[in-house]
Design an enzyme around this catalytic site. Structure first.
Site, PDB file in Angstrom:
ATOM      1  CB  CYS A 270      -1.006  -0.033   1.149  1.00  0.00           C
ATOM      2  SG  CYS A 270      -2.425   1.050   0.879  1.00  0.00           S
ATOM      3  CG  HIS A 351      -4.257  -3.753   2.450  1.00  0.00           C
ATOM      4  ND1 HIS A 351      -3.341  -3.374   3.400  1.00  0.00           N
ATOM      5  CD2 HIS A 351      -4.720  -2.609   1.896  1.00  0.00           C
ATOM      6  CE1 HIS A 351      -3.247  -2.048   3.436  1.00  0.00           C
ATOM      7  NE2 HIS A 351      -4.079  -1.570   2.531  1.00  0.00           N
ATOM      8  CD  GLU A 353      -2.630  -6.339   5.073  1.00  0.00           C
ATOM      9  OE1 GLU A 353      -3.345  -5.340   5.245  1.00  0.00           O
ATOM     10  OE2 GLU A 353      -2.001  -6.535   4.024  1.00  0.00           O
TER      11      GLU A 353
END
Length: 378
Positions: A270, A351, A353
């Site tokens: 990001c 993202h 994660e």
């Protein structure tokens, strides 16, 4: 309690505060299309300076719990929803959404026509807005909104970044205090693990969890940590985190990242992706209304595989010459990830994660580990 939301162009919606009186608060108004994960949104530091409209109509039904925190507090300026559930029903719930926001001193507004707001933002773009339970004049709130700084040109990283280094305690699942030696060196607790220096621009804890799961020992440092300081702690690799604000404002940090990229394997997510893009000679541009949600399709240009991803960004990278575009957003064609053809450098805009969203892209962390091992074996 009646509340007004007014955007800088005069668009006005009436709702109700479910967290008590709101004298005045404001920020960039954006929308997020996630159906779950509101706790992750609330505690994601990347939302600093923003008021978030959730498009799913019922929010708060599974409550708040300790395990789903992405940081130690709420970072957004206000939460905007159609309906807030005051009495959650879930075995993991330890607190209701209203109680959580009240404890964190963050306004929550319900009863808004979130569909109308989302359509307006899609048509005209993300813009500044204000909410209040005491000011009833829309014109006054619109003027107050115009006085707020735009997201372009704002450095919000130091509002959420740590002041000093810390280590990630994998067993406790939380940051833990650590101390560098007086000469700037660091005694890594486990020499058998890969030593990764993590730059915290507003990191989500699940990034740290998944890096640690790959067998990495993590030393997390503030954005101001210099290249010279990095060399003294002798990491095997460097990681650049997510975070809020305009990446182009972090000029000193970008200069240090350019040096790091010449000496260490390096990866970013990001904001880290954007800063690395700048460091390699690219630029960034503001998107009309950004990408915020857990349902964005991304294509891997190497394999042709399509990933459904979680995203939260208002800027995108305009890549420099000489890098390999690895991922592309299938909604608007913007860059979603790149790597370097000769150097151990990789980064993604989405993202991987994501804890409450799709986990298609979590192999990013294995790829990062493999890149480090390959570099060390040369």
């Amino acid at each position: 309690m009646k509340a007004l939301l007014v955007l800088e162009d005069g668009f006005t919606l009436q709702g109700r505060s479910f967290t008590g009186p709101v004298e005045l608060t404001g920020g960039e108004v954006i929308f997020n299309t996630s159906m779950t994960g509101y706790q992750e949104v609330l505690t994601d530091p990347s939302y600093a300076g923003q008021m978030v409209c959730l498009t799913y109509p019922l929010i708060g039904n599974y409550g708040i719990n300790e395990e789903d925190m992405e940081s130690d507090r709420v970072h957004l300026s206000a939460l905007l929803v159609k309906e807030c559930c005051k009495h959650p029903s879930n075995w993991r719930s330890a607190e209701s959404l209203p109680d959580f926001l009240i404890r964190m001193n963050v306004p929550g507004i319900e009863g808004l026509d979130t569909r109308a707001l989302t359509l307006h933002l899609r048509r005209y773009g993300a813009m500044r807005g204000c909410i209040s339970t005491s000011i009833s004049d829309p014109a006054e709130l619109a003027e107050r909104a115009k006085q707020l700084p735009t997201m372009e040109g704002q450095n919000l990283v130091y509002r959420v970044a740590p002041a000093r280094p810390y280590r990630w305690d994998e067993r406790a699942g939380r940051p833990s205090h650590c101390q560098l030696a007086s000469d700037g060196t660091y005694l890594w607790p486990d020499e058998k693990k890969l030593r990764v220096l993590v730059y915290d621009f507003g990191i989500k804890w699940n990034i740290l969890r998944l890096l640690a799961k790959q067998g990495m020992e993590l030393l997390v440092v503030p954005p101001s940590f210099t290249f010279e300081q990095a060399c003294k702690v002798s990491p095997d690799a460097v990681f650049l985190s997510n975070g809020p604000g305009d990446p182009a404002t972090l000029k000193k940090e970008i200069a240090e990242i350019a040096k790091l990229a010449e000496h260490f394997p390096i990866a970013g997510i990001c904001l880290g992706h954007q800063l690395l893009g700048h460091a390699l000679g690219g630029t960034t541009m503001k998107l009309k209304f950004g990408h915020h949600g857990v349902n964005h399709p991304v294509k891997d240009l190497r394999t042709g595989r399509i990933y459904i991803t979680s995203q939260n960004h208002g800027f995108c990278v305009v890549p420099p010459a000489g890098i390999e575009a690895r991922f592309v957003n299938l909604n608007d064609g913007t860059l979603e990830g790149f790597c370097h053809p000769q150097k151990p450098i990789m980064a993604v805009q989405h993202h991987p994660e994501a804890a409450a969203g799709p986990r298609d892209a979590q192999d990013f962390f294995q790829e990062f580990k493999d890149m480090i091992i390959s570099h060390l074996s040369r």
